[in-house]
Design an enzyme around this catalytic site. Sequence first.
Site, PDB file in Angstrom:
ATOM      1  N   GLY A  97      39.414  41.386  30.460  1.00 35.72           N
ATOM      2  CA  GLY A  97      39.107  40.342  29.480  1.00 35.72           C
ATOM      3  C   GLY A  97      40.274  39.955  28.593  1.00 35.72           C
ATOM      4  O   GLY A  97      40.098  39.255  27.595  1.00 35.72           O
TER       5      GLY A  97
ATOM      6  N   LEU B 143      40.276  40.837  36.488  1.00 35.19           N
ATOM      7  CA  LEU B 143      40.040  40.043  35.282  1.00 35.19           C
ATOM      8  C   LEU B 143      40.813  40.575  34.076  1.00 35.19           C
ATOM      9  O   LEU B 143      40.639  40.088  32.957  1.00 35.19           O
ATOM     10  CB  LEU B 143      38.537  40.002  34.958  1.00 35.19           C
ATOM     11  N   ALA B 144      41.668  41.568  34.315  1.00 36.73           N
ATOM     12  CA  ALA B 144      42.557  42.111  33.277  1.00 36.73           C
ATOM     13  C   ALA B 144      41.791  42.575  32.041  1.00 36.73           C
ATOM     14  O   ALA B 144      42.264  42.440  30.917  1.00 36.73           O
ATOM     15  CB  ALA B 144      43.610  41.066  32.881  1.00 36.73           C
TER      16      ALA B 144
ATOM     17  N   TYR C 237      32.075  57.094  40.704  1.00 35.55           N
ATOM     18  CA  TYR C 237      31.688  56.167  39.641  1.00 35.55           C
ATOM     19  C   TYR C 237      30.409  56.651  38.956  1.00 35.55           C
ATOM     20  O   TYR C 237      29.374  56.821  39.594  1.00 35.55           O
ATOM     21  CB  TYR C 237      31.485  54.761  40.190  1.00 35.55           C
TER      22      TYR C 237
END
Length: 317
Positions: free
Chosen positions: A230, A227-228, A56
């Site tokens: 947003g 949360l897809a 990351y």
Amino acid sequence: MTVDVGVGERVLYGCMGLGGSWGPEPYGVGDIDAAEAAVVAALDSGITAFDHADIYRGGKSEAVFGEVLARTPGLRERITLQTKCGIRLPDGDRPGMYDLRGRSIARRVEESLVRLRTDHVDVLLLHRPDPLADPDEIASALTSLHRQGLVRNFGVSNMGAAQIAHLQARLDVPLVANQLEMSLYRRDWVEAGVLLNTPHLAGNGFPFGTLEHSRDHGIRLQAWGALANGRYTGLQETPAERATAALLAELAGRKGTTPESVLLWWLTRHPAAIAPVVGTTRPERIRACRDAATREPDLTHEEWYELWTTARGVPLP
């Protein structure tokens, strides 16, 4: 043996967005401050499990988190720290690849511990399957890390039931977690079980039986992308997305919570005890997930199905 990953938490905080850019630029004080604000928002929301990976932001996500730990004495003892290894990003002429060779696993863990400024991680996940990996070599590396006290628990990410069983057969310590992309938008995981014996199953790529295997063997499912991005709490692009966003808002109003929490409840309401990973860096949006982390999922059987069918845009088979 079942190990409760995340100290019984319903929600984890995903740290992929911390650390500045994905480029070679070093992180700065502003990046540390932003990471600290996200960590504080997560803690305020009842979230104390933090999910990392060595790749990351090219390692900067772990490094700024280590800076936050250094700023806050005693914080390390209050949280669960999870990281992943097994993906190698492109570097010069070398292509991106997966690497679960034993020596590579050991090296990546040592580097993560330095960046995180800790002497152990609570959970290590193997980030993606490596087709060239020798499962006996993987098992030997994980066993060594466990015996040294560098890693307390192990799991996998983006793997199916057969791959998990293949590795577990060679490993004395239990695999306790499997992190997969799961959300109301990415529904393959739930649809695989109902599309059986329909012409639509061929288009579903989720490895059938993975949920059942996880439940039978005490493997905690973690949902990345929960949360897809947003899709239902920000900009909607399709009629089904707009209808789903409206339904989430209506349910949130009735239950005295936020659409984000209802969206996560849709995952935690499933009997597989799915733990969503919340990856937003915005403190206000992290706090909008508080009820998902601190309350039992307040969705009836009917409401759960209404969300599912609305997001599908077409009836169930």
